[in-house]
Write a protein that holds these residues in place. Structure first.
Motif, PDB file in Angstrom:
ATOM      1  N   LYS A 249      40.275  45.332  44.152  1.00  0.00           N
ATOM      2  CA  LYS A 249      40.802  44.205  43.394  1.00  0.00           C
ATOM      3  C   LYS A 249      42.184  43.760  43.871  1.00  0.00           C
ATOM      4  O   LYS A 249      42.636  42.666  43.507  1.00  0.00           O
ATOM      5  CB  LYS A 249      40.870  44.573  41.911  1.00  0.00           C
ATOM      6  N   LEU A 250      42.835  44.594  44.650  1.00  0.00           N
ATOM      7  CA  LEU A 250      44.158  44.224  45.147  1.00  0.00           C
ATOM      8  C   LEU A 250      44.054  43.060  46.127  1.00  0.00           C
ATOM      9  O   LEU A 250      43.075  42.944  46.866  1.00  0.00           O
ATOM     10  CB  LEU A 250      44.801  45.414  45.865  1.00  0.00           C
ATOM     11  N   PRO A 251      45.043  42.178  46.151  1.00  0.00           N
ATOM     12  CA  PRO A 251      45.079  41.137  47.195  1.00  0.00           C
ATOM     13  C   PRO A 251      45.165  41.787  48.580  1.00  0.00           C
ATOM     14  O   PRO A 251      45.615  42.924  48.723  1.00  0.00           O
ATOM     15  CB  PRO A 251      46.356  40.346  46.863  1.00  0.00           C
ATOM     16  N   LYS A 252      44.716  41.061  49.584  1.00  0.00           N
ATOM     17  CA  LYS A 252      44.702  41.622  50.938  1.00  0.00           C
ATOM     18  C   LYS A 252      46.092  42.059  51.392  1.00  0.00           C
ATOM     19  O   LYS A 252      46.248  43.045  52.117  1.00  0.00           O
ATOM     20  CB  LYS A 252      44.136  40.605  51.910  1.00  0.00           C
ATOM     21  N   LYS A 253      47.100  41.308  50.942  1.00  0.00           N
ATOM     22  CA  LYS A 253      48.459  41.658  51.306  1.00  0.00           C
ATOM     23  C   LYS A 253      48.846  43.014  50.729  1.00  0.00           C
ATOM     24  O   LYS A 253      49.455  43.863  51.412  1.00  0.00           O
ATOM     25  CB  LYS A 253      49.415  40.574  50.811  1.00  0.00           C
ATOM     26  N   ASP A 254      48.485  43.258  49.480  1.00  0.00           N
ATOM     27  CA  ASP A 254      48.803  44.537  48.834  1.00  0.00           C
ATOM     28  C   ASP A 254      47.957  45.670  49.408  1.00  0.00           C
ATOM     29  O   ASP A 254      48.420  46.815  49.497  1.00  0.00           O
ATOM     30  CB  ASP A 254      48.595  44.427  47.320  1.00  0.00           C
TER      31      ASP A 254
END
Length: 478
Positions: A249-254
């Protein structure tokens, strides 16, 4: 657990890889001989892993990509060695991994034979099981086609078929129960159930939680080289599922940030941190046991580096190769180069071997070369005998002898070991300059044994005359 025999036991297991800045062969060679410390970075793929697997158990290994699952499997199977810790294996180990060790240019049948031989099977055993393996793989007429023409599913079927037709005590199954179509998957599961009923110990590596839950008695959750949890599927799988859902669920950046942070932890790891972890995990460990653990960690050495004996052998082979190359371009034999190495390096290196003229060979003008009678090599003894004979002949006829000497041809002298240009000139009673004039184009800065030098005829005659006069004078005085 205490009543069962332990089949696999790992204590403080760690694996370190050396990361190079590039794929340059020069850096790889330096790393091999342990001379590339400045450019290397230590990456700890596994960190302080301890567990036990008993006879007849099936233990699942789960984790994200890059968690260290395959590294752990390769260490247990003996394909690579650990950096620290001990691994105790009680039984024969076989690893079942899709596409493992396949040679694309060989046919499926040839790959069966190759992989079976690598696993220690005899030709008789391979011949007995060949038809059974081919039938299980469902490849039919494609078995004699090059593997490079196979689809990924066909390769996986072939690899799994080869592996399951062994009889090991311990089986490592790396993503091999979900290969191929549904029919083949069902057949693979049935085969694995047969192994489990026989009491085989199984280490199951998979991303499929349903397969892990169905097969595993216990589960190891690896996360970037360390054990996050180890227990029953009911305890570990929910924890891992919760973590995996959070990560997805984390954004790709995170996600990238999290991976970078974990990788940095693996890069910053060290033996000192490993010792601290062991002490913290076992605070009641005696001082003696702590010293034994510390000494055991110090003794470990990366298996990809050469040992001292290997380095010495490599250095010797390198020196011999260079020395033989130098002998090949010199005018000396190997025995001569070893017997007098200093003379070989200073005088005979890079000197071409003298070529003897051959009688009867056509020259550039098409004429045959006569035998070189006047260029026969002579030594000091022969020269002295010639002088003596010439002196005796001069007693009979001084005038006739003088005319013969004045018209005599050049003498060719073959240089012997220890000769110098000055000593040769003295033996003939001539000057060094006259020898140099008689041999234009020859570099006399260094003379080598075996080299042929022309002695001036006129000077040679003069030397003989002086020798005759001296002998006559001596006779009169007597």
């Amino acid at each position: 657990m205490d009543t069962k025999k332990i089949k696999i036991k790992a204590d403080h297991l760690s694996k370190k890889f050396s990361l190079l800045p590039s794929k340059d062969s020069k850096n790889k060679a330096k790393s091999l001989v342990d001379m590339n410390h400045k450019n290397e970075k230590d990456f700890w793929a596994l960190r302080n892993i301890s567990f036990e697997i008993c006879d007849g158990e099936c233990v699942g290994v789960i984790g994200l990509n890059g968690a260290g699952k395959s590294t752990l499997s390769n260490i247990i199977s003996g394909q690579i060695a650990q950096t620290t810790g001990q691994v105790e294996i009680n039984g024969d180990v076989s690893i079942i991994a899709a596409n493992a060790g396949m040679q694309n240019n060989l046919s499926g049948r040839e790959n069966i034979r190759l992989k079976a031989l690598m696993m220690g099977m005899t030709n008789k055993e391979i011949k007995e099981k060949m038809d059974e393996i081919i039938e299980f793989s469902e490849l039919g007429p494609f078995i004699d086609q090059p593997v490079k023409t196979y689809s990924s599913g066909m390769k996986a079927k072939l690899g799994f078929s080869i592996m399951v037709h062994q009889d090991p005590d311990i089986m490592i199954v790396d993503e091999a129960l979900s290969v191929g179509d549904k029919t083949f998957v069902d057949k693979s599961r049935k085969k694995m159930l047969e192994f489990r009923e026989q009491g085989k110990t199984i280490l199951l590596v998979s991303h499929d939680m349903r397969t892990i839950k169905e097969w595993s008695d216990r589960v190891i959750w690896l996360n970037y080289g360390e054990v996050k949890a180890y227990g029953s599927p009911e305890e570990v799988i929910p924890q891992y599922t919760k973590f995996a859902n959070w990560f997805k669920k984390l954004p790709k950046k995170d996600q990238k940030k999290y991976k970078t942070e974990q990788r940095q932890v693996q890069l910053d790891y060290s033996l000192e941190k490993l010792k601290a972890e062991i002490t913290k995990a076992e605070p009641n460990m005696s001082r003696r046991d702590l010293i034994e653990v510390a000494d055991g960690l110090k003794k470990q050495k990366d298996n990809h580096r050469l040992s001292i004996v290997s380095k010495l052998i490599l250095a010797f082979c390198t020196v011999m190769f260079i020395w033989l190359s130098l002998v090949a371009v010199s005018n000396a034999t190997f025995a001569q180069s070893v017997e007098h190495p200093r003379s070989f390096l200073k005088q005979r290196l890079l000197k071409a071997k003298p070529m003897k003229p051959m009688a009867g060979r056509d020259n550039s003008k098409g004429e045959k070369t006569p035998p070189p009678e006047e260029d026969k090599p002579v030594g000091r003894k022969k020269v002295r005998n010639d002088k003596k004979k010439a002196s005796q002949k001069s007693k009979k006829s001084k005038k006739s002898s003088s005319s013969e000497r004045s018209s005599s041809k050049n003498v060719v002298y073959t240089v012997e070991t220890g000769d110098s240009l000055g000593s040769i000139a003295d033996s003939y009673g001539i000057s060094v300059e006259s020898i140099e004039e008689a041999n234009p184009g020859v570099d006399f800065s260094v003379i080598n044994p075996g080299q042929r030098i022309k002695i001036p005829a006129a000077q040679n005659a003069q030397s003989a005359t002086e020798s005759e006069t001296t002998q006559q004078t001596d006779g009169v005085s007597q």
